[in-house]
Write a protein that holds these residues in place. Sequence first.
Motif, PDB file in Angstrom:
ATOM      1  N   GLU A 270       0.814  -1.213   0.000  1.00  0.00           N
ATOM      2  CA  GLU A 270       0.000   0.000   0.000  1.00  0.00           C
ATOM      3  C   GLU A 270       0.847   1.262   0.000  1.00  0.00           C
ATOM      4  OE1 GLU A 270      -3.173   2.321  -0.302  1.00  0.00           O
ATOM      5  OE2 GLU A 270      -3.366   0.134  -0.200  1.00  0.00           O
ATOM      6  N   ARG A 271       1.970   1.236   0.705  1.00  0.00           N
ATOM      7  CA  ARG A 271       2.804   2.424   0.795  1.00  0.00           C
ATOM      8  C   ARG A 271       3.338   2.830  -0.574  1.00  0.00           C
ATOM      9  NH1 ARG A 271       7.698   4.389   1.109  1.00  0.00           N
ATOM     10  NH2 ARG A 271       8.182   6.061   2.595  1.00  0.00           N
ATOM     11  N   ALA A 272       3.770   1.843  -1.375  1.00  0.00           N
ATOM     12  CA  ALA A 272       4.305   2.151  -2.703  1.00  0.00           C
ATOM     13  C   ALA A 272       3.238   2.728  -3.625  1.00  0.00           C
ATOM     14  CB  ALA A 272       4.910   0.901  -3.318  1.00  0.00           C
ATOM     15  N   LEU A 273       1.984   2.354  -3.393  1.00  0.00           N
ATOM     16  CA  LEU A 273       0.897   2.774  -4.272  1.00  0.00           C
ATOM     17  C   LEU A 273       0.137   3.982  -3.748  1.00  0.00           C
ATOM     18  CD1 LEU A 273      -0.625  -0.694  -5.258  1.00  0.00           C
ATOM     19  CD2 LEU A 273       1.100   0.627  -6.453  1.00  0.00           C
ATOM     20  N   GLN A 274       0.601   4.594  -2.684  1.00  0.00           N
ATOM     21  CA  GLN A 274      -0.156   5.655  -2.021  1.00  0.00           C
ATOM     22  C   GLN A 274      -0.447   6.845  -2.921  1.00  0.00           C
ATOM     23  OE1 GLN A 274       2.141   7.320   1.221  1.00  0.00           O
ATOM     24  NE2 GLN A 274       4.052   7.199   0.084  1.00  0.00           N
ATOM     25  N   GLY A 275       0.430   7.131  -3.877  1.00  0.00           N
ATOM     26  CA  GLY A 275       0.211   8.286  -4.746  1.00  0.00           C
ATOM     27  C   GLY A 275      -0.498   7.957  -6.039  1.00  0.00           C
ATOM     28  N   LEU A 276      -0.960   6.726  -6.175  1.00  0.00           N
ATOM     29  CA  LEU A 276      -1.565   6.277  -7.434  1.00  0.00           C
ATOM     30  C   LEU A 276      -3.085   6.417  -7.363  1.00  0.00           C
ATOM     31  CD1 LEU A 276      -0.283   4.957 -10.005  1.00  0.00           C
ATOM     32  CD2 LEU A 276      -1.062   2.774  -9.092  1.00  0.00           C
ATOM     33  N   PRO A 277      -3.710   7.128  -8.310  1.00  0.00           N
ATOM     34  CA  PRO A 277      -5.172   7.229  -8.318  1.00  0.00           C
ATOM     35  C   PRO A 277      -5.829   5.851  -8.401  1.00  0.00           C
ATOM     36  CG  PRO A 277      -4.203   8.816  -9.825  1.00  0.00           C
ATOM     37  CD  PRO A 277      -3.078   7.921  -9.379  1.00  0.00           C
ATOM     38  N   ALA A 278      -7.013   5.732  -7.809  1.00  0.00           N
ATOM     39  CA  ALA A 278      -7.692   4.434  -7.711  1.00  0.00           C
ATOM     40  C   ALA A 278      -7.953   3.820  -9.084  1.00  0.00           C
ATOM     41  CB  ALA A 278      -9.002   4.593  -6.941  1.00  0.00           C
ATOM     42  N   HIS A 279      -8.294   4.650 -10.071  1.00  0.00           N
ATOM     43  CA  HIS A 279      -8.623   4.072 -11.382  1.00  0.00           C
ATOM     44  C   HIS A 279      -7.387   3.496 -12.062  1.00  0.00           C
ATOM     45  CE1 HIS A 279      -7.225   8.058 -12.725  1.00  0.00           C
ATOM     46  NE2 HIS A 279      -7.080   7.546 -13.931  1.00  0.00           N
ATOM     47  N   LEU A 280      -6.200   4.070 -11.778  1.00  0.00           N
ATOM     48  CA  LEU A 280      -4.976   3.516 -12.350  1.00  0.00           C
ATOM     49  C   LEU A 280      -4.555   2.247 -11.613  1.00  0.00           C
ATOM     50  CD1 LEU A 280      -2.860   6.734 -13.065  1.00  0.00           C
ATOM     51  CD2 LEU A 280      -4.319   5.421 -14.620  1.00  0.00           C
ATOM     52  N   ARG A 281      -4.797   2.191 -10.333  1.00  0.00           N
ATOM     53  CA  ARG A 281      -4.516   0.960  -9.592  1.00  0.00           C
ATOM     54  C   ARG A 281      -5.373  -0.177 -10.139  1.00  0.00           C
ATOM     55  NH1 ARG A 281      -4.540   0.370  -3.063  1.00  0.00           N
ATOM     56  NH2 ARG A 281      -3.405   2.323  -3.346  1.00  0.00           N
ATOM     57  N   ALA A 282      -6.644   0.096 -10.389  1.00  0.00           N
ATOM     58  CA  ALA A 282      -7.541  -0.935 -10.907  1.00  0.00           C
ATOM     59  C   ALA A 282      -7.145  -1.355 -12.317  1.00  0.00           C
ATOM     60  CB  ALA A 282      -8.977  -0.424 -10.891  1.00  0.00           C
ATOM     61  N   LYS A 283      -6.610  -0.431 -13.094  1.00  0.00           N
ATOM     62  CA  LYS A 283      -6.292  -0.711 -14.494  1.00  0.00           C
ATOM     63  C   LYS A 283      -4.977  -1.447 -14.658  1.00  0.00           C
ATOM     64  CE  LYS A 283      -6.018   1.735 -18.954  1.00  0.00           C
ATOM     65  NZ  LYS A 283      -6.185   3.059 -19.625  1.00  0.00           N
ATOM     66  N   TYR A 284      -3.980  -1.116 -13.842  1.00  0.00           N
ATOM     67  CA  TYR A 284      -2.630  -1.624 -14.073  1.00  0.00           C
ATOM     68  C   TYR A 284      -2.109  -2.572 -12.998  1.00  0.00           C
ATOM     69  CZ  TYR A 284      -2.372   1.906 -17.747  1.00  0.00           C
ATOM     70  OH  TYR A 284      -2.599   2.647 -18.878  1.00  0.00           O
ATOM     71  N   PHE A 285      -2.911  -2.883 -11.992  1.00  0.00           N
ATOM     72  CA  PHE A 285      -2.462  -3.764 -10.912  1.00  0.00           C
ATOM     73  C   PHE A 285      -3.510  -4.828 -10.617  1.00  0.00           C
ATOM     74  CE2 PHE A 285      -0.023   0.051 -10.478  1.00  0.00           C
ATOM     75  CZ  PHE A 285       1.201  -0.342  -9.964  1.00  0.00           C
ATOM     76  N   GLN A 286      -3.007  -5.949 -10.138  1.00  0.00           N
ATOM     77  CA  GLN A 286      -3.879  -7.057  -9.733  1.00  0.00           C
ATOM     78  C   GLN A 286      -3.561  -7.453  -8.294  1.00  0.00           C
ATOM     79  OE1 GLN A 286      -2.575  -9.822 -12.717  1.00  0.00           O
ATOM     80  NE2 GLN A 286      -4.122  -9.185 -14.209  1.00  0.00           N
ATOM     81  N   PRO A 287      -4.588  -7.812  -7.514  1.00  0.00           N
ATOM     82  CA  PRO A 287      -4.316  -8.271  -6.144  1.00  0.00           C
ATOM     83  C   PRO A 287      -3.333  -9.441  -6.161  1.00  0.00           C
ATOM     84  CG  PRO A 287      -6.665  -7.941  -6.484  1.00  0.00           C
ATOM     85  CD  PRO A 287      -6.026  -7.842  -7.837  1.00  0.00           C
ATOM     86  N   TRP A 288      -2.416  -9.450  -5.188  1.00  0.00           N
ATOM     87  CA  TRP A 288      -1.365 -10.460  -5.143  1.00  0.00           C
ATOM     88  C   TRP A 288      -1.525 -11.314  -3.887  1.00  0.00           C
ATOM     89  CZ3 TRP A 288       1.446 -12.813  -8.423  1.00  0.00           C
ATOM     90  CH2 TRP A 288       2.609 -13.504  -8.059  1.00  0.00           C
ATOM     91  N   ARG A 289      -1.296 -12.603  -4.057  1.00  0.00           N
ATOM     92  CA  ARG A 289      -1.437 -13.521  -2.926  1.00  0.00           C
ATOM     93  C   ARG A 289      -0.412 -13.172  -1.840  1.00  0.00           C
ATOM     94  NH1 ARG A 289       1.162 -16.059  -7.079  1.00  0.00           N
ATOM     95  NH2 ARG A 289       3.234 -16.921  -6.651  1.00  0.00           N
ATOM     96  N   GLY A 290      -0.836 -13.308  -0.612  1.00  0.00           N
ATOM     97  CA  GLY A 290       0.077 -13.081   0.500  1.00  0.00           C
ATOM     98  C   GLY A 290       0.142 -11.625   0.900  1.00  0.00           C
ATOM     99  N   ALA A 291       0.203 -11.368   2.186  1.00  0.00           N
ATOM    100  CA  ALA A 291       0.228 -10.007   2.696  1.00  0.00           C
ATOM    101  C   ALA A 291       1.652  -9.474   2.735  1.00  0.00           C
ATOM    102  CB  ALA A 291      -0.384  -9.967   4.103  1.00  0.00           C
ATOM    103  N   ALA A 292       1.767  -8.163   2.811  1.00  0.00           N
ATOM    104  CA  ALA A 292       3.061  -7.522   2.992  1.00  0.00           C
ATOM    105  C   ALA A 292       3.564  -7.782   4.410  1.00  0.00           C
ATOM    106  CB  ALA A 292       2.928  -6.020   2.733  1.00  0.00           C
ATOM    107  N   GLU A 293       4.798  -7.360   4.688  1.00  0.00           N
ATOM    108  CA  GLU A 293       5.392  -7.605   5.997  1.00  0.00           C
ATOM    109  C   GLU A 293       4.549  -7.040   7.122  1.00  0.00           C
ATOM    110  OE1 GLU A 293       9.405  -6.326   6.265  1.00  0.00           O
ATOM    111  OE2 GLU A 293      10.109  -7.604   4.627  1.00  0.00           O
ATOM    112  N   GLY A 294       3.932  -5.893   6.904  1.00  0.00           N
ATOM    113  CA  GLY A 294       3.104  -5.283   7.938  1.00  0.00           C
ATOM    114  C   GLY A 294       1.713  -5.874   8.016  1.00  0.00           C
ATOM    115  N   GLY A 295       1.425  -6.866   7.188  1.00  0.00           N
ATOM    116  CA  GLY A 295       0.127  -7.517   7.230  1.00  0.00           C
ATOM    117  C   GLY A 295      -0.881  -6.985   6.234  1.00  0.00           C
ATOM    118  N   GLY A 296      -0.530  -5.916   5.512  1.00  0.00           N
ATOM    119  CA  GLY A 296      -1.468  -5.346   4.559  1.00  0.00           C
ATOM    120  C   GLY A 296      -1.461  -6.062   3.224  1.00  0.00           C
ATOM    121  N   PRO A 297      -2.366  -5.685   2.329  1.00  0.00           N
ATOM    122  CA  PRO A 297      -2.458  -6.329   1.009  1.00  0.00           C
ATOM    123  C   PRO A 297      -1.329  -5.890   0.091  1.00  0.00           C
ATOM    124  CG  PRO A 297      -4.014  -4.523   1.168  1.00  0.00           C
ATOM    125  CD  PRO A 297      -3.401  -4.664   2.531  1.00  0.00           C
ATOM    126  N   ARG A 298      -1.137  -6.657  -0.988  1.00  0.00           N
ATOM    127  CA  ARG A 298      -0.150  -6.331  -2.010  1.00  0.00           C
ATOM    128  C   ARG A 298      -0.786  -6.464  -3.389  1.00  0.00           C
ATOM    129  NH1 ARG A 298       5.269  -9.614  -1.243  1.00  0.00           N
ATOM    130  NH2 ARG A 298       3.831 -11.381  -1.239  1.00  0.00           N
TER     131      ARG A 298
END
Length: 296
Positions: free
Chosen positions: A169-197
């Motif tokens: 989530e930290r790396a994507l914090q500056g990315l608008p939601a529509h670009l996240r939906a267009k260019y990224f896919q949910p990834w299996r397994g959580a990040a070190e802090g427990g959040g999604p990737r």
Amino acid sequence: MDDRVTGAESEGLSAEDYATLCDFLRERTGLSFTEAKRYFVDRRVASRIQAVGAAGLRAYLNLLRFQASGEELQRLVNLMTVNETYFFREKYQFDCLVNSALDELVRGRPKGSRLRIWSAGCATGEEPYSIAIMLLEHWKRVDDYEIELLASDIDSAVLDRAREGVYDERALQGLPAHLRAKYFQPWRGAAEGGGPRWRIVEELRESVEFSLVNIADPQQARAFRGIDVIFCRNLLIYFDDLGRREAAGMFHDALAPGGFVCLGHSESMSRMSSLFVPRRFPDAILYQKPADGGAQ
């Protein structure tokens, strides 16, 4: 355990040893470590001395100098580099690329000709992938040219992560939601802090050519020629004055006539080299190699 190793771990390197090590790292990597970084360097070098079982710094330096594979030097470099970045960092420079610089560069070029963009010091890949997204979203002539996106770093571990293209989530914090939906896919397994990737889509992963490059090594730098735009942001702050001048000369050689260098917001080419002309665009200041290839 050798007493000298224990001393290195508990008390740090002597002033003479620290100077010797810093001289070596500067010569091999271009990175400059001042007295303010001494604790940071001490701990990392001590951990590697212990890991390889070297009898103190002198033996460890001999390993770094003469190991044919260069594996230990690469491990140390990976420990010494700081890779703090995220998508669309200092976005105004990407805006300058798609709103001004690229249109100027392709003026007079036929459709189908090549454009080469190099992200030097790309870390985990957020910068070159951000460039790819900006081109696709905001440069109307993106399909008219053959665009090569090159990305390099001295740290082999971060390049592996860049090629994998998985971010939290930290790396994507500056990315608008529509670009996240267009260019990224949910990834299996959580990040070190427990959040999604999320993982960047395959099309973008394949659009960037990542390579291990030490820009302070003239032989490696010679592989980059005919570049139209170089992004080298917040890397040269880790170099000393001589290293920055050498890097500026290398960028000048790498660029095609009329090409641009984009530096970090706290960096200025005028303090490094007279080879470039500052260009003030509406979004940002870039540094241009004169069309005749020389200084003005």
